[in-house]
Design an enzyme around this catalytic site. Structure first.
Site, PDB file in Angstrom:
ATOM      1  N   LEU A   6       0.880  -1.368  -0.048  1.00  0.00           N
ATOM      2  CA  LEU A   6      -0.058  -0.053   0.118  1.00  0.00           C
ATOM      3  C   LEU A   6       0.883   1.440  -0.139  1.00  0.00           C
ATOM      4  CD1 LEU A   6      -2.830  -1.014   2.563  1.00  0.00           C
ATOM      5  CD2 LEU A   6      -2.297  -1.905   0.396  1.00  0.00           C
ATOM      6  N   GLN A  77      -5.284   3.485  -6.909  1.00  0.00           N
ATOM      7  CA  GLN A  77      -6.221   3.171  -5.742  1.00  0.00           C
ATOM      8  C   GLN A  77      -7.613   3.742  -6.223  1.00  0.00           C
ATOM      9  OE1 GLN A  77      -5.170   4.059  -1.720  1.00  0.00           O
ATOM     10  NE2 GLN A  77      -7.599   4.902  -1.378  1.00  0.00           N
ATOM     11  N   GLY A  82      -8.539   5.333   2.710  1.00  0.00           N
ATOM     12  CA  GLY A  82      -7.895   4.503   3.603  1.00  0.00           C
ATOM     13  C   GLY A  82      -7.750   2.786   3.149  1.00  0.00           C
ATOM     14  N   THR A  83      -7.244   2.325   4.105  1.00  0.00           N
ATOM     15  CA  THR A  83      -6.346   1.007   3.663  1.00  0.00           C
ATOM     16  C   THR A  83      -7.202   0.005   3.344  1.00  0.00           C
ATOM     17  OG1 THR A  83      -6.486   0.513   6.174  1.00  0.00           O
ATOM     18  CG2 THR A  83      -4.449   1.378   5.378  1.00  0.00           C
ATOM     19  N   ASN A 165      -1.226  -3.557  16.175  1.00  0.00           N
ATOM     20  CA  ASN A 165      -1.437  -3.937  14.756  1.00  0.00           C
ATOM     21  C   ASN A 165      -0.449  -3.505  13.987  1.00  0.00           C
ATOM     22  OD1 ASN A 165      -2.212  -4.751  12.447  1.00  0.00           O
ATOM     23  ND2 ASN A 165      -3.693  -3.038  12.233  1.00  0.00           N
ATOM     24  N   HIS A 317      29.514  25.426   4.581  1.00  0.00           N
ATOM     25  CA  HIS A 317      30.451  26.397   5.270  1.00  0.00           C
ATOM     26  C   HIS A 317      29.614  26.615   6.949  1.00  0.00           C
ATOM     27  CE1 HIS A 317      31.346  27.572   1.070  1.00  0.00           C
ATOM     28  NE2 HIS A 317      30.212  27.909   1.138  1.00  0.00           N
TER      29      HIS A 317
HETATM   30  P1  TTP Z   1      -1.417   6.252   6.830  1.00  0.00           P
HETATM   31  O1  TTP Z   1       0.006   6.365   7.332  1.00  0.00           O
HETATM   32  O2  TTP Z   1      -2.693   5.996   7.748  1.00  0.00           O
HETATM   33  O3  TTP Z   1      -1.683   7.375   5.674  1.00  0.00           O
HETATM   34  P2  TTP Z   1      -0.930   8.342   4.892  1.00  0.00           P
HETATM   35  O4  TTP Z   1       0.037   7.692   4.079  1.00  0.00           O
HETATM   36  O5  TTP Z   1      -1.928   8.945   3.679  1.00  0.00           O
HETATM   37  O6  TTP Z   1      -0.337   9.486   5.681  1.00  0.00           O
HETATM   38  P3  TTP Z   1      -0.869  10.594   6.501  1.00  0.00           P
HETATM   39  O7  TTP Z   1      -1.854  10.101   7.391  1.00  0.00           O
HETATM   40  O8  TTP Z   1       0.192  11.306   7.259  1.00  0.00           O
HETATM   41  O9  TTP Z   1      -1.510  11.497   5.419  1.00  0.00           O
HETATM   42  O10 TTP Z   1      -1.282   4.859   5.715  1.00  0.00           O
HETATM   43  C1  TTP Z   1      -0.833   3.739   6.184  1.00  0.00           C
HETATM   44  C2  TTP Z   1      -0.645   2.759   4.650  1.00  0.00           C
HETATM   45  O11 TTP Z   1      -1.730   2.900   3.888  1.00  0.00           O
HETATM   46  C3  TTP Z   1       0.635   3.690   4.054  1.00  0.00           C
HETATM   47  O12 TTP Z   1       1.107   2.373   3.549  1.00  0.00           O
HETATM   48  C4  TTP Z   1      -0.386   4.419   3.000  1.00  0.00           C
HETATM   49  C5  TTP Z   1      -1.347   3.530   2.631  1.00  0.00           C
HETATM   50  N1  TTP Z   1      -2.547   4.265   2.506  1.00  0.00           N
HETATM   51  C6  TTP Z   1      -3.100   4.068   1.028  1.00  0.00           C
HETATM   52  O13 TTP Z   1      -2.415   3.105   0.141  1.00  0.00           O
HETATM   53  N2  TTP Z   1      -4.148   4.421   0.632  1.00  0.00           N
HETATM   54  C7  TTP Z   1      -4.885   5.385   1.219  1.00  0.00           C
HETATM   55  O14 TTP Z   1      -5.996   5.911   1.213  1.00  0.00           O
HETATM   56  C8  TTP Z   1      -4.407   5.655   2.763  1.00  0.00           C
HETATM   57  C9  TTP Z   1      -5.010   6.490   3.769  1.00  0.00           C
HETATM   58  C10 TTP Z   1      -3.363   4.973   3.065  1.00  0.00           C
END
Ligand code: TTP
Length: 410
Positions: A6, A77, A82-83, A165, A317
């Site tokens: 991700l 995506q 979100g994840t 987690n 410097h």
């Molecule tokens: P997060 O660290 O929760 O989100 P982020 O990478 O956008 O950071 P911030 O909150 O500082 O803006 O993400 C956890 C993991 O998931 C990271 O590897 C990025 C991935 N991710 C996605 O692939 N898509 C998404 O929409 C989100 C929110 C996260």
């Protein structure tokens, strides 16, 4: 098994370093965070599927179309944050088999994946996640377990001990059905932890494995410094490929890349890593836990400690750089100093997404973005950020954060 990585997030908490690039591309100990992830999941997967969105072209160019002979497929995506949304984006590329899903912004050792796979296979589960015991779960999701099963995952339960987690999962393809039914969370995202809770409620078997190695979730700037220190302390091999002039002192372990020249009077105390084609010295002092990238210039009467200096950047410097992060292609003027300690000896607070957060560190210097030009005799207060592409005129005292793309003159 396919490995879904991700990497679509915006990395807003890591501004200004993510002003123009995905956070997984930030280099720690001169290597991008995602390269460590690839390296550590490599033995367990036959194909990498990378979920991209923010600044995707840069990441795709960085990774290319294969890694160690195994193909890389990029998937944009689908709409939403979100994840869970990120993992769902891979749906067309996952057939009947289980797959590994890993946050691209974490550091872990290979052993973790091995133990996770063992638990998953032994218990014939529908999903498995890797956990680690912490004294304080303020910043983590808490995994509640019973026997070999996960009972639930609770978001940020506060300062209590328990299993965190780690963002490393194995799923069977029916996870996609549960993602479809996952509601939006309070912070407006679709979280894979909510999906897992849904799976458990509907009787799916979710297991876990306990990992006791090093792990770091790169959310905030100071996490980069922690990781840099860990990698240099534990994985650095003394190796000098560049030229070291007579009169320079190098105390191992120090890695010096090809084409780098260390001039007389430089005093380097390892662990320190210096990339290729950089110019170091004469007469500078580089202290432990410092990473300096490719084509950098660290000049006369400069002291650096516990810092990350990315490629093409210069402290040429009379500079002091302590506990700081300097992005790519950034230049410090003569006499520019980072302060890294408060007079009241309190921990340094940093503004993260508009809110002041306690870094928990007594020593933290500046966080400077990419393509920044800083004039002579600039003083930067502890924990202050300077946005990418900004220009700071001579003599300025940086006591507030500076946004990107601005000109600051007295
Ligand atoms: P997060 O660290 O929760 O989100 P982020 O990478 O956008 O950071 P911030 O909150 O500082 O803006 O993400 C956890 C993991 O998931 C990271 O590897 C990025 C991935 N991710 C996605 O692939 N898509 C998404 O929409 C989100 C929110 C996260």
């Amino acid at each position: 098994m396919k490995g879904v990585v991700l990497a679509a997030g915006k990395g807003e908490r890591l501004r200004p370093l993510t002003d123009d690039r995905p956070k997984v591309m930030l280099k720690v100990a001169n290597k991008a965070i995602i390269d460590y992830v690839f390296e550590n999941i490599y033995p367990f997967v036959d194909e990498f599927i990378v979920i991209v969105r923010y600044q995707k072209e840069k990441l795709m160019e960085h990774l290319g179309d294969e890694y160690g002979g195994k193909p890389i497929t990029y998937v944009e995506q689908i709409e939403g944050e979100g994840t869970a949304k990120a993992i769902y984006s891979a749906i067309e590329y996952i057939e009947d088999e289980e797959f590994l899903a890993v946050n691209g912004d974490i550091y872990f050792e290979r052993e973790g994946i091995k133990t996770l796979l063992q638990s998953f296979r032994k218990s014939n589960a529908d999903a498995a996640l890797l956990v680690k015991e912490f004294e304080d779960l303020t910043h983590f999701g808490m995994v509640e377990v019973e026997g070999e099963l996960v009972k639930s995952i609770k978001e940020k339960p506060g300062a209590v001990p328990g299993y965190a987690n780690l963002g490393i999962y194995i799923f069977k393809p029916d996870v996609f059905r549960f993602i479809e039914n996952t509601p939006q969370s309070q912070r407006g995202e679709y979280e894979i932890t909510d999906t897992i809770n849904l799976m458990i409620k509907e009787g799916k078997k979710v297991t876990y494995a306990v990992y006791d190695g090093y792990w770091n979730d790169i959310g905030r700037p100071w996490n980069l410094l922690e990781l840099n220190e860990y990698i240099l302390k534990n994985h650095l091999q003394h190796s000098i490929k560049g030229i070291v002039e007579e009169g320079a002192v190098i105390l191992p372990p120090v890695e010096i890349g090809e084409g780098t020249v260390v001039r007389s009077g430089a005093y380097i105390i390892g662990p320190v890593k210096i990339g290729k084609n950089s110019k170091i010295g004469p007469n500078c002092f580089i202290r432990p836990y410092t990473s300096i990238g490719d084509k950098c210039h660290i000049g006369n009467a400069v002291e650096i400690k516990n810092s990350i200096i990315m490629d093409h950047s210069n402290a040429p410097h009379l500079n002091y750089v302590g506990d700081s992060i300097i992005g790519e292609n950034t230049n410090l003027g003569a006499g520019t100093i980072t302060a890294n300690l408060r007079h009241d000896k309190g921990t340094v607070k940093v503004e993260v997404k508009g809110k002041l957060e306690d870094s928990g560190r007594r020593k933290l210097g500046a966080i400077i973005g990419h393509n920044v030009k800083i004039g002579i005799n600039v003083t930067i207060y502890p924990g202050r950020k300077i946005g990418s592409n900004s220009f700071i005129g001579p003599g300025i005292i940086v006591d507030k954060n500076i946004p990107p793309n601005v000109l600051v003159i007295a």
